[in-house]
Design an enzyme around this catalytic site. Sequence first.
Site: not given
Length: 365
Positions: A194, A251
């Site tokens: 990001k 994750d």
Amino acid sequence: MNKVYRITLIEGDGIGPEVVKAAKLCVEATGLKVEWEERFLGRIAQEKIGQLIPEETLDSIRKNKVALKGPVTTPVGEGFRSVNVELRRKLDLYVNLRPVKSWPVLISPFKDRKIDIVVVRENTEDLYAGIEFNSEDDFFPSLACELEKRGLSTKKEKAISLKIISEENSRRIIRFAFDYARENKRRKVACIHKANILKFTDGLFLKIFYEEAENFPEVISEDYIIDNFCMQVVLRPENFDVLVLPNLYGDIVSDLCAGLAGGLGLAPGANIGKDCAVFEPVHGSAPKHAGKNKVNPIATILSAALMLKYLEQEEKAEKIERAIEEVIKEGKFLTYDLKPTRSDPTSVGTLQMAEAIADKIKSFK
Ligand code: NAD
């Protein structure tokens, strides 16, 4: 003479003991000679030994170099910090390798499409390091002062977490991803980030990704902003190959990919460091299913197959994978999660599916 492998065995808690027993059964069915060294971790270790991560568990893994582990519960929002995060940190297991592929299951939304994605997740830092401060912490006033300077009021209750990305840890995980692609003849590595918003942290990860990519000209390198990636992977999972991500995105994305391929019951994992490795399923301890002989053991059995590959027992690992594929295709011994409806009366228990897989392994020449 047949070599005997000494392997640390950590059952974990919740559904851990059931799925680990299943995986042990399948490893033994391959004919591998194993001496299992049982050790404790988490709540059970606390009860038995008085420590969440006993030294003798760490010593056993360091000495044997490999461990097969069941999931361990971490309380949400309170209680002790994650035992899993701490174990990975103490053993410097910096790689979390999570291959996801489609199996011939009915329930995957992509049952007719080929999914073969390898998630390479950084395993030691990022927000996942759990460095957090609440207003009772001694550091909070100075951090709050910095926030105020940036126009973020801390008058109402606030908590702060730190996202740590280092050049050293980013470089080694990215290098692992490219090495993995090269060794396993994979075409592409995609960096997921990001960096448009997190310019320093994810920006550093992305910069190192392209620096390392230059050393692997035969591998296509590309990057995706994580929100766009999530949309793209759901629409066209077959376009993705190896992914490399900072810890927290890794994750979440590994569960997303597991869902595309048929669920957590089918998703294996490995935590790998320079000196040792711990193999465990992606899923957690699913406490509501514990002790019911109900859940799918395949994720843990596949984690054991990854362990066999790590031990250079490729042929035995492939037998396990082939047996799983055949048992799934035959459809007679499937746990509830692989059935089109979850209350299907023909579903079998954890042990029954594991026995069917073990019998199949034994039937191969
Ligand atoms: P979970 O993965 O335990 O379970 C989520 C849901 O997924 C379950 O309710 C179940 O419906 C399904 N599921 C999970 N494993 C399955 C299996 N083998 N077969 C069929 N269905 C399965 O996630 P959670 O409920 O968010 O976490 C429970 C606990 O596990 C938490 O304390 C968490 O911290 C811990 N956890 C541990 C590990 C680990 O030890 N590596 C990993 C993830 C979560």
